[in-house]
Design an enzyme around this catalytic site. Structure first.
Site, mmCIF file in Angstrom:
data_model
loop_
_atom_site.group_PDB
_atom_site.id
_atom_site.type_symbol
_atom_site.label_atom_id
_atom_site.label_comp_id
_atom_site.label_asym_id
_atom_site.label_seq_id
_atom_site.Cartn_x
_atom_site.Cartn_y
_atom_site.Cartn_z
ATOM 1 N N ASP A 60 0.814 -1.210 0.000
ATOM 2 C CA ASP A 60 0.000 0.000 0.000
ATOM 3 C C ASP A 60 0.849 1.262 0.000
ATOM 4 O O ASP A 60 0.455 2.289 -0.560
ATOM 5 C CB ASP A 60 -0.932 -0.002 1.212
ATOM 6 C CG ASP A 60 -2.047 -1.041 1.074
ATOM 7 O OD1 ASP A 60 -2.194 -1.601 -0.033
ATOM 8 O OD2 ASP A 60 -2.765 -1.274 2.060
ATOM 9 N N ASN A 134 -4.959 8.572 2.071
ATOM 10 C CA ASN A 134 -5.365 7.911 3.316
ATOM 11 C C ASN A 134 -5.744 8.892 4.409
ATOM 12 O O ASN A 134 -6.871 8.891 4.886
ATOM 13 C CB ASN A 134 -4.239 7.007 3.825
ATOM 14 C CG ASN A 134 -4.388 5.571 3.383
ATOM 15 O OD1 ASN A 134 -5.301 5.242 2.626
ATOM 16 N ND2 ASN A 134 -3.499 4.713 3.833
ATOM 17 N N ASP A 164 -2.362 13.780 22.044
ATOM 18 C CA ASP A 164 -1.169 13.484 21.247
ATOM 19 C C ASP A 164 -1.315 13.855 19.778
ATOM 20 O O ASP A 164 -0.373 13.670 19.002
ATOM 21 C CB ASP A 164 -0.825 11.997 21.346
ATOM 22 C CG ASP A 164 -0.247 11.629 22.709
ATOM 23 O OD1 ASP A 164 0.089 12.551 23.474
ATOM 24 O OD2 ASP A 164 -0.142 10.423 23.002
ATOM 25 N N THR A 175 -9.190 2.164 7.190
ATOM 26 C CA THR A 175 -8.669 0.863 7.631
ATOM 27 C C THR A 175 -7.172 0.921 7.929
ATOM 28 O O THR A 175 -6.542 -0.122 8.152
ATOM 29 C CB THR A 175 -8.925 -0.212 6.558
ATOM 30 O OG1 THR A 175 -8.408 0.234 5.300
ATOM 31 C CG2 THR A 175 -10.403 -0.506 6.420
ATOM 32 N N TYR A 177 -4.209 3.913 9.717
ATOM 33 C CA TYR A 177 -3.878 4.494 11.023
ATOM 34 C C TYR A 177 -5.147 4.770 11.831
ATOM 35 O O TYR A 177 -5.207 4.541 13.040
ATOM 36 C CB TYR A 177 -3.084 5.774 10.795
ATOM 37 C CG TYR A 177 -2.352 6.335 12.002
ATOM 38 C CD1 TYR A 177 -2.380 5.712 13.247
ATOM 39 C CD2 TYR A 177 -1.596 7.503 11.876
ATOM 40 C CE1 TYR A 177 -1.694 6.239 14.327
ATOM 41 C CE2 TYR A 177 -0.908 8.039 12.960
ATOM 42 C CZ TYR A 177 -0.967 7.408 14.183
ATOM 43 O OH TYR A 177 -0.288 7.929 15.246
ATOM 44 N N LEU A 179 -7.947 3.161 11.952
ATOM 45 C CA LEU A 179 -8.456 1.944 12.586
ATOM 46 C C LEU A 179 -7.614 1.574 13.802
ATOM 47 O O LEU A 179 -8.139 1.200 14.856
ATOM 48 C CB LEU A 179 -8.472 0.798 11.578
ATOM 49 C CG LEU A 179 -8.991 -0.547 12.061
ATOM 50 C CD1 LEU A 179 -10.431 -0.443 12.542
ATOM 51 C CD2 LEU A 179 -8.877 -1.599 10.955
ATOM 52 N N SER A 180 -6.296 1.692 13.671
ATOM 53 C CA SER A 180 -5.398 1.380 14.791
ATOM 54 C C SER A 180 -5.641 2.298 15.980
ATOM 55 O O SER A 180 -5.439 1.903 17.134
ATOM 56 C CB SER A 180 -3.936 1.505 14.344
ATOM 57 O OG SER A 180 -3.634 0.555 13.355
#
Length: 288
Positions: A60, A134, A164, A175, A177, A179-180
């Protein structure tokens, strides 16, 4: 039948990528006109404007690197996964070889995805104007104290993000960063923007999805020396307290050739085990 004009993107310094591109070039000889291998910005604008499709070899990250120029010129992307996860790189080389004719002729496989435009204004002058496929991320950076970002949506106050940092994501990037960091998964075809805080200093600040036609403006209130804005994990710029960051929907689109043999949800299930049923451990006594 007219042969499609294609571009190849791929880092030939990576062994597996080099071998895969070589195999593809042998296969495509006589079936298409290869204009150039455009990895790392080697493509001239006239080639981008002339191309019918771009075949991108890697993961990706390689696709995101190529996508900015390709989206500006409306060149559809066919991603061949030679990386690890590969949400955007949906095809294997064997699939591309087997279905090459359909992939380069069936326009119904081409999906338009929205792109973000990010502008950083400093001293009333535009310092950076770029696109993001993204996400746009503002991260606290050294000295790693909390930062304070005042956020406006279409001229209306949304919130002060103290923590932060913040992630502003497209549906394609939902789906990644986003999503994390606990943000929601959006269907790639939606026209929407996800705002996800990074470790906010209040439990009540949860991710929110807004209409993509709304413009976001961010006014830094407190920053660190190393506070940075990152676009798709690549474009970096240190922020200053008087900067104004605006994020909005870009006029262009990221064109992706979808794999007709799987859906976005198949990819989620296959690569992230999303919504899989729990695997219960059966005791030895129960087996008897």
């Amino acid at each position: 039948m007219k042969k499609p004009k294609i571009l190849i993107f791929g880092d030939k310094r990576r062994e597996k990528v080099f071998e895969t591109i070589q195999s593809f070039e042998r296969f495509v000889k006589g079936k298409a006109k290869v204009l150039a291998n455009c990895y790392q910005g080697d493509c001239l604008n006239n080639l981008l404007q002339e191309a019918d499709y771009a075949f991108v070899f890697g993961g990706d990250g390689t696709i995101l690197s190529a996508a900015r120029d390709l989206s500006e010129n409306n060149v559809p992307v066919i991603g061949i996964n030679v990386g690890k996860l590969g949400f955007l790189a949906e095809f294997s080389l064997n699939q591309v070889k087997k279905h090459f004719k359909r992939l380069t002729t069936d326009k119904s496989l081409i999906e338009k995805r929205m792109v973000l435009k990010c502008t950083i204004t400093r001293n009333k002058k535009e310092k950076i104007v770029s696109t993001a496929i993204n996400e746009v991320v503002i991260t606290a950076g050294p000295k790693f104290n909390m930062i304070d970002l005042k956020m406006m949506v279409q001229g209306q106050s949304l919130a002060d993000c103290i923590g932060d940092g913040i992630i502003i994501s497209t549906p394609t990037g939902s789906t990644a960063y986003n999503l994390s960091a606990g943000g929601p998964i959006l269907s790639a075809r939606l026209s929407a923007i996800v705002i996800t805080p990074l470790c906010p200093h209040t439990l009540s600040f949860r991710p929110i999805v807004i209409d993509a036609e709304k413009k976001i403006a961010i006014y830094p209130q407190r920053l660190n020396e190393g506070t940075t804005i990152i676009l798709d994990g690549e474009i970096l710029c240190s922020l200053q307290i008087d900067d104004v960051i605006t994020i909005e929907k870009h006029n262009g689109s990221f064109l992706v050739v979808n794999n007709p043999f799987q859906t976005q949800w198949d990819t989620l299930a296959g690569k992230l085990n999303w919504a899989q049923k729990p695997k219960y451990r059966i005791s030895e006594r129960a087996k008897k």
